[in-house]
Design a protein around this motif. Structure first.
Motif, short mmCIF file in Angstrom:
data_model
loop_
_atom_site.label_atom_id
_atom_site.label_comp_id
_atom_site.label_asym_id
_atom_site.label_seq_id
_atom_site.Cartn_x
_atom_site.Cartn_y
_atom_site.Cartn_z
N ALA A 126 0.82 -1.21 0.00
CA ALA A 126 0.00 0.00 0.00
C ALA A 126 0.86 1.26 0.00
CB ALA A 126 -0.93 0.00 1.22
N GLU A 127 2.08 1.16 0.51
CA GLU A 127 2.98 2.31 0.59
C GLU A 127 4.03 2.30 -0.50
OE1 GLU A 127 4.60 2.90 4.54
OE2 GLU A 127 3.07 1.54 5.35
N SER A 128 4.45 1.12 -0.89
CA SER A 128 5.56 0.99 -1.84
C SER A 128 5.01 0.93 -3.26
CB SER A 128 6.35 -0.27 -1.53
OG SER A 128 7.45 -0.40 -2.38
N ASN A 129 5.26 1.97 -4.04
CA ASN A 129 4.65 2.03 -5.37
C ASN A 129 5.67 2.20 -6.50
OD1 ASN A 129 5.47 4.61 -4.94
ND2 ASN A 129 3.43 5.53 -5.00
N ASP A 130 6.92 1.80 -6.24
CA ASP A 130 7.91 1.86 -7.31
C ASP A 130 8.18 0.45 -7.83
OD1 ASP A 130 10.75 0.82 -6.06
OD2 ASP A 130 9.46 1.73 -4.54
N ASP A 131 8.59 0.35 -9.07
CA ASP A 131 8.77 -0.96 -9.71
C ASP A 131 9.88 -1.78 -9.07
OD1 ASP A 131 6.68 -0.60 -11.38
OD2 ASP A 131 7.81 -0.68 -13.25
N THR A 132 10.90 -1.11 -8.54
CA THR A 132 11.99 -1.85 -7.88
C THR A 132 11.46 -2.61 -6.68
OG1 THR A 132 13.64 -0.24 -8.59
CG2 THR A 132 14.23 -1.68 -6.75
N SER A 133 10.66 -1.94 -5.85
CA SER A 133 10.09 -2.59 -4.67
C SER A 133 9.14 -3.71 -5.07
CB SER A 133 9.34 -1.56 -3.81
OG SER A 133 10.23 -0.58 -3.32
N LEU A 134 8.34 -3.45 -6.09
CA LEU A 134 7.41 -4.48 -6.54
C LEU A 134 8.16 -5.70 -7.06
CD1 LEU A 134 4.67 -2.39 -8.38
CD2 LEU A 134 4.69 -3.21 -6.03
N ASN A 135 9.27 -5.46 -7.72
CA ASN A 135 10.06 -6.59 -8.23
C ASN A 135 10.72 -7.36 -7.09
OD1 ASN A 135 10.33 -6.93 -11.34
ND2 ASN A 135 10.21 -4.73 -11.01
N TYR A 136 11.11 -6.67 -6.02
CA TYR A 136 11.59 -7.38 -4.83
C TYR A 136 10.50 -8.33 -4.33
CZ TYR A 136 15.77 -4.42 -4.14
OH TYR A 136 16.98 -3.80 -4.27
N TYR A 137 9.29 -7.82 -4.29
CA TYR A 137 8.16 -8.63 -3.81
C TYR A 137 7.92 -9.81 -4.75
CZ TYR A 137 3.52 -9.79 -2.03
OH TYR A 137 2.45 -10.45 -1.47
N LEU A 138 7.93 -9.54 -6.04
CA LEU A 138 7.64 -10.59 -7.02
C LEU A 138 8.74 -11.64 -7.07
CD1 LEU A 138 6.24 -8.36 -9.90
CD2 LEU A 138 4.94 -9.90 -8.42
N ASP A 139 9.95 -11.26 -6.72
CA ASP A 139 11.07 -12.21 -6.71
C ASP A 139 11.12 -13.03 -5.42
OD1 ASP A 139 11.91 -11.45 -9.22
OD2 ASP A 139 13.31 -9.94 -8.47
N SER A 140 10.22 -12.74 -4.50
CA SER A 140 10.22 -13.43 -3.21
C SER A 140 9.21 -14.58 -3.21
CB SER A 140 9.87 -12.44 -2.09
OG SER A 140 8.48 -12.11 -2.15
N GLU A 141 9.07 -15.20 -2.05
CA GLU A 141 8.10 -16.29 -1.88
C GLU A 141 6.73 -15.78 -1.46
OE1 GLU A 141 8.76 -19.45 -2.64
OE2 GLU A 141 10.73 -18.76 -3.29
N CYS A 142 6.60 -14.46 -1.29
CA CYS A 142 5.35 -13.88 -0.81
C CYS A 142 4.28 -13.92 -1.89
CB CYS A 142 5.58 -12.43 -0.37
SG CYS A 142 6.81 -12.27 0.95
#
Length: 411
Positions: A126-142
């Motif tokens: 909800a707070e993180s709206n940059d593509d780098t952060s989103l890619n960290y999330y997408l590269d994780s197990e979450c």
């Protein structure tokens, strides 16, 4: 990334340490901060960390303490000590300092959360709206759930990141659909367009399949369109579209077989090479189907080439056409012996004898062990004027009736 150690930094720090050893404990404690800060700047993180830890352990000045947390979170992140790094980062989450790289901090927080607490990482979307952060999330197990799916899609600025969402969660139909609806079609690669076409067709979403089909086609995608026409029972539409698309693409597999079925039922002549597209693996059934097509068309050269090309393992598919082929002079090759494995071989031999092709019969049966084989060999050799060889072969026949039959035909 943290910078590498400077070779000239160590003597300076040794001098600082020496000075600290001769001052009061209070001053020494204060100067733990100075050593930690200097060591960090010089890339000496193994010295910086314990010095900053020591400073935070005692009485501290708030601003220096905050900056110590800032430096320690970076050192620990670089060491992959994610839990400890996050603890220091959280300690300064509400503080401001112009020395902070706040953009990097926000991105690093997402990385740290994905390594330590997926629930908090998902909430942080909800707070993180940059593509780098989103890619960290997408590269994780979450994995996102509920409203977090919408946040993930809405926060993704690039189509590349949105497509990465799909790649990570292909089984989430709701997510894939929402991503698709948010994309700019004109920016999609052909691979992405094809992916969506295959995805929506396989999931029965014909509305979105047609949206993709309107802007993209290849052999696989038009194959799906043909499949939909066939399943809808539109045979006329199917064959019209098939004939049109076949001019541009090789339509292998089921659709080629379906086209053959329509042609056969309507008694329409078709290109026999369609069989190769229908049945891509050579087999006895393949030979039966293509053989029937070639025989019906009566092309001597094509039939000869086809028979000569067949291996023994699949040749039996041609057996049922042997009598017709030789009766109508549709074979000009030298591989008559291939028909020996057919149950109809003696009927084929009778046709060849009537046609006067005695050498072909000899080629089929020469040196075979059965009495009937020897009989056909003998009478053919005799017709060729090779009486001595014919009689010698007939002499090895065990069945008296065949011997008499041969003898009765002796000139």
């Amino acid at each position: 990334m943290l910078k590498k150690v400077k070779a000239t930094a160590l003597p300076t720090l040794l001098l600082v340490a020496l000075l600290l050893s001769i001052v009061s404990p209070a001053v020494a404690h204060e100067d733990d901060y100075i050593v930690g800060l200097s060591a960090f700047r010089d890339g000496l993180y193994d010295i910086s960390k314990p010095s900053l830890d020591a400073y935070l352990a005692g009485e501290t000045e708030e601003r220096k303490a905050d900056y110590s947390h800032y430096l320690l979170y970076q050192i620990l992140l670089n060491r992959n000590d994610f839990k400890s790094s996050l603890k220091h980062l959280n300690a300064i989450s509400s503080t401001k300092d112009r020395r902070y790289d706040t953009i990097r901090m926000a991105k690093d927080k997402m990385l740290l959360l994905t390594k330590t607490n997926c629930g908090e990482a998902t909430a942080y979307l909800a707070e993180s709206n940059d593509d780098t952060s989103l890619n960290y999330y997408l590269d994780s197990e979450c994995k996102p759930e509920g409203d977090s799916i919408d946040m993930l899609i809405n926060n993704a600025k690039s189509d590349k990141t949105k497509l990465k969402v799909i790649a990570k969660f292909p089984d989430n139909k709701e997510l894939v659909t929402k991503v698709f609806d948010s994309l700019n079609f004109s920016n999609l690669s052909n691979d992405s367009k094809k992916y969506f076409a295959l995805y929506f067709y396989s999931n029965g979403d014909m509305e979105r399949f047609k949206q993709v089909r309107a802007i993209y086609e290849d052999a696989d995608v038009v194959g799906l369109e043909l499949d939909s026409l066939w399943k809808a029972g539109d045979r006329d539409g199917f064959i019209a579209s098939y004939e049109d698309y076949r001019k541009k693409y090789k339509l292998k597999g089921a659709n080629a077989c379906r086209a053959i079925d329509i042609y056969k039922k309507s008694d329409t002549e078709f290109d026999c090479n369609l069989v190769n597209e229908c049945m891509q693996k050579y087999s006895v059934d393949f030979v039966k189907l293509k053989g029937a097509c070639l025989v019906k068309q009566g092309d001597n050269k094509k039939i000869t080439a086809f028979i000569d090309s067949l291996k023994p393992t699949i040749f039996p598919g041609m057996c049922g056409y042997g009598e017709y082929v030789f009766h109508n002079d549709l074979y000009d090759g030298k591989a008559h012996n291939k028909f020996y494995q057919c149950e109809e071989k003696y009927k084929v031999a009778d046709v060849l004898l009537k046609k006067g092709d005695y050498q072909a019969v000899v080629n089929m049966f020469l040196k075979k062990d059965k009495d009937m084989d020897k009989y056909y060999t003998a009478i053919s050799l005799r017709k060729l004027g090779k009486t001595e060889a014919a009689d010698a072969t007939a002499g090895t026949i065990k069945e008296e009736a065949l011997k008499l039959k041969y003898s009765g035909g002796t000139q």
